[in-house]
Design a protein around this motif. Structure first.
Motif, PDB file in Angstrom:
ATOM      1  N   GLU A   1       0.832  -1.208   0.000  1.00  0.00           N
ATOM      2  CA  GLU A   1       0.000   0.000   0.000  1.00  0.00           C
ATOM      3  C   GLU A   1       0.867   1.259   0.000  1.00  0.00           C
ATOM      4  N   GLY A   2       1.949   1.211   0.771  1.00  0.00           N
ATOM      5  CA  GLY A   2       2.860   2.345   0.822  1.00  0.00           C
ATOM      6  C   GLY A   2       3.538   2.596  -0.514  1.00  0.00           C
ATOM      7  N   LYS A   3       3.912   1.515  -1.198  1.00  0.00           N
ATOM      8  CA  LYS A   3       4.531   1.661  -2.516  1.00  0.00           C
ATOM      9  C   LYS A   3       3.578   2.347  -3.485  1.00  0.00           C
ATOM     10  N   VAL A   4       2.329   1.944  -3.448  1.00  0.00           N
ATOM     11  CA  VAL A   4       1.330   2.541  -4.348  1.00  0.00           C
ATOM     12  C   VAL A   4       1.141   4.019  -4.024  1.00  0.00           C
ATOM     13  N   GLN A   5       1.110   4.349  -2.744  1.00  0.00           N
ATOM     14  CA  GLN A   5       0.923   5.750  -2.367  1.00  0.00           C
ATOM     15  C   GLN A   5       2.113   6.603  -2.797  1.00  0.00           C
ATOM     16  N   VAL A   6       3.323   6.096  -2.616  1.00  0.00           N
ATOM     17  CA  VAL A   6       4.514   6.832  -3.050  1.00  0.00           C
ATOM     18  C   VAL A   6       4.513   6.965  -4.573  1.00  0.00           C
ATOM     19  N   LEU A   7       4.199   5.885  -5.264  1.00  0.00           N
ATOM     20  CA  LEU A   7       4.129   5.924  -6.728  1.00  0.00           C
ATOM     21  C   LEU A   7       3.149   6.992  -7.192  1.00  0.00           C
ATOM     22  N   SER A   8       1.973   7.017  -6.610  1.00  0.00           N
ATOM     23  CA  SER A   8       0.944   7.981  -7.014  1.00  0.00           C
ATOM     24  C   SER A   8       1.404   9.418  -6.790  1.00  0.00           C
ATOM     25  N   ALA A   9       2.014   9.668  -5.632  1.00  0.00           N
ATOM     26  CA  ALA A   9       2.475  11.021  -5.328  1.00  0.00           C
ATOM     27  C   ALA A   9       3.604  11.446  -6.257  1.00  0.00           C
ATOM     28  N   ALA A  10       4.537  10.539  -6.509  1.00  0.00           N
ATOM     29  CA  ALA A  10       5.666  10.864  -7.393  1.00  0.00           C
ATOM     30  C   ALA A  10       5.196  11.040  -8.831  1.00  0.00           C
ATOM     31  N   ALA A  11       4.233  10.232  -9.246  1.00  0.00           N
ATOM     32  CA  ALA A  11       3.690  10.363 -10.606  1.00  0.00           C
ATOM     33  C   ALA A  11       3.024  11.726 -10.795  1.00  0.00           C
ATOM     34  N   GLU A  12       2.469  12.256  -9.728  1.00  0.00           N
ATOM     35  CA  GLU A  12       1.849  13.591  -9.789  1.00  0.00           C
ATOM     36  C   GLU A  12       2.901  14.652 -10.123  1.00  0.00           C
ATOM     37  N   ILE A  13       4.092  14.499  -9.580  1.00  0.00           N
ATOM     38  CA  ILE A  13       5.176  15.443  -9.886  1.00  0.00           C
ATOM     39  C   ILE A  13       5.532  15.369 -11.371  1.00  0.00           C
ATOM     40  N   LEU A  14       5.453  14.175 -11.944  1.00  0.00           N
ATOM     41  CA  LEU A  14       5.789  13.998 -13.369  1.00  0.00           C
ATOM     42  C   LEU A  14       4.746  14.591 -14.308  1.00  0.00           C
ATOM     43  N   GLU A  15       3.621  15.027 -13.773  1.00  0.00           N
ATOM     44  CA  GLU A  15       2.586  15.620 -14.630  1.00  0.00           C
ATOM     45  C   GLU A  15       3.114  16.848 -15.373  1.00  0.00           C
ATOM     46  N   ASP A  16       4.029  17.573 -14.748  1.00  0.00           N
ATOM     47  CA  ASP A  16       4.616  18.751 -15.388  1.00  0.00           C
ATOM     48  C   ASP A  16       6.016  18.387 -15.869  1.00  0.00           C
ATOM     49  N   LEU A  17       6.095  17.863 -17.083  1.00  0.00           N
ATOM     50  CA  LEU A  17       7.383  17.419 -17.621  1.00  0.00           C
ATOM     51  C   LEU A  17       8.352  18.576 -17.858  1.00  0.00           C
ATOM     52  N   GLN A  18       7.839  19.792 -17.856  1.00  0.00           N
ATOM     53  CA  GLN A  18       8.693  20.964 -18.019  1.00  0.00           C
ATOM     54  C   GLN A  18       9.074  21.564 -16.667  1.00  0.00           C
ATOM     55  N   GLY A  19       8.695  20.860 -15.589  1.00  0.00           N
ATOM     56  CA  GLY A  19       8.959  21.355 -14.246  1.00  0.00           C
ATOM     57  C   GLY A  19      10.428  21.335 -13.888  1.00  0.00           C
ATOM     58  N   ASP A  20      10.697  21.623 -12.635  1.00  0.00           N
ATOM     59  CA  ASP A  20      12.058  21.677 -12.134  1.00  0.00           C
ATOM     60  C   ASP A  20      12.750  20.332 -12.321  1.00  0.00           C
ATOM     61  N   PRO A  21      13.871  20.304 -13.027  1.00  0.00           N
ATOM     62  CA  PRO A  21      14.558  19.039 -13.296  1.00  0.00           C
ATOM     63  C   PRO A  21      14.938  18.260 -12.030  1.00  0.00           C
ATOM     64  N   GLU A  22      15.310  18.946 -10.976  1.00  0.00           N
ATOM     65  CA  GLU A  22      15.711  18.255  -9.751  1.00  0.00           C
ATOM     66  C   GLU A  22      14.520  17.549  -9.103  1.00  0.00           C
ATOM     67  N   ALA A  23      13.368  18.202  -9.066  1.00  0.00           N
ATOM     68  CA  ALA A  23      12.168  17.566  -8.508  1.00  0.00           C
ATOM     69  C   ALA A  23      11.746  16.386  -9.373  1.00  0.00           C
ATOM     70  N   LEU A  24      11.848  16.524 -10.697  1.00  0.00           N
ATOM     71  CA  LEU A  24      11.523  15.416 -11.597  1.00  0.00           C
ATOM     72  C   LEU A  24      12.489  14.251 -11.387  1.00  0.00           C
ATOM     73  N   PHE A  25      13.763  14.565 -11.250  1.00  0.00           N
ATOM     74  CA  PHE A  25      14.774  13.538 -10.995  1.00  0.00           C
ATOM     75  C   PHE A  25      14.449  12.769  -9.714  1.00  0.00           C
ATOM     76  N   ARG A  26      14.159  13.495  -8.649  1.00  0.00           N
ATOM     77  CA  ARG A  26      13.871  12.850  -7.367  1.00  0.00           C
ATOM     78  C   ARG A  26      12.588  12.018  -7.442  1.00  0.00           C
ATOM     79  N   ALA A  27      11.610  12.508  -8.180  1.00  0.00           N
ATOM     80  CA  ALA A  27      10.376  11.733  -8.351  1.00  0.00           C
ATOM     81  C   ALA A  27      10.675  10.427  -9.080  1.00  0.00           C
ATOM     82  N   LEU A  28      11.521  10.486 -10.100  1.00  0.00           N
ATOM     83  CA  LEU A  28      11.891   9.266 -10.824  1.00  0.00           C
ATOM     84  C   LEU A  28      12.657   8.288  -9.930  1.00  0.00           C
ATOM     85  N   VAL A  29      13.514   8.801  -9.068  1.00  0.00           N
ATOM     86  CA  VAL A  29      14.246   7.931  -8.139  1.00  0.00           C
ATOM     87  C   VAL A  29      13.258   7.230  -7.208  1.00  0.00           C
TER      88      VAL A  29
END
Length: 149
Positions: free
Chosen positions: A70-98
């Motif tokens: 359940e925790g993995k799914v919640q983290v995945l969902s939250a991080a995927a939300e950051i990826l919604e803005d592909l033009q966003g801050d590269p560091e935040a996108l990088f951390r979301a991908l990690v």
């Protein structure tokens, strides 16, 4: 909440993960904390997004260690939300991908869910980023989708 207050709270949350004695508590309050701070994923403040993505990496490590589905799914969902803005801050996108790669690693169900959330398509787009570490992280996530990691 005001951005400075939110930033302070998220940094505190991220720093809690550096203390092993707090790991059980972090896991106990995971759902409530990540729900409460979910809006940080799309904050207009770059530093808030960065602090949230750092907290997500820490949670990704904790839930992956404990095989918390359940925790993995919640983290995945939250991080995927950051990826919604592909033009966003590269560091935040990088951390979301990690964070995403961490919860997907050796977990076919989470990987399948990530595919359904279009994370793979976003990773493909980010793999051509001019920011080398962002492109590398996207390629690593793609490798997990392909079963190479």
């Amino acid at each position: 909440p005001l951005a400075p207050n939110l930033l302070t709270a998220l940094r505190l949350l991220a720093n809690c993960a550096t203390h092993a004695a707090l790991h059980p508590w972090l896991l106990t309050v995971r759902a409530e904390v990540l729900d409460a701070y979910a809006g940080a994923a799309t904050s207009g403040n770059k530093n808030v997004r960065m602090a949230f993505s750092t907290a997500l990496i820490n949670y990704a490590v904790l839930v992956a260690r404990g095989a918390d589905a359940e925790g993995k799914v919640q983290v995945l969902s939250a991080a995927a939300e950051i990826l919604e803005d592909l033009q966003g801050d590269p560091e935040a996108l990088f951390r979301a991908l990690v964070a995403i790669g961490t919860v997907m690693h050796k977990d076919a169900e989470v990987t399948s869910l990530a595919r359904d959330m279009e994370v793979q398509a976003k990773a493909v787009k980010l793999s051509s980023s001019a920011v080398a570490k962002l492109a590398d992280a996207a390629k690593d996530v793609m490798a997990v989708f392909e079963g190479k990691q």
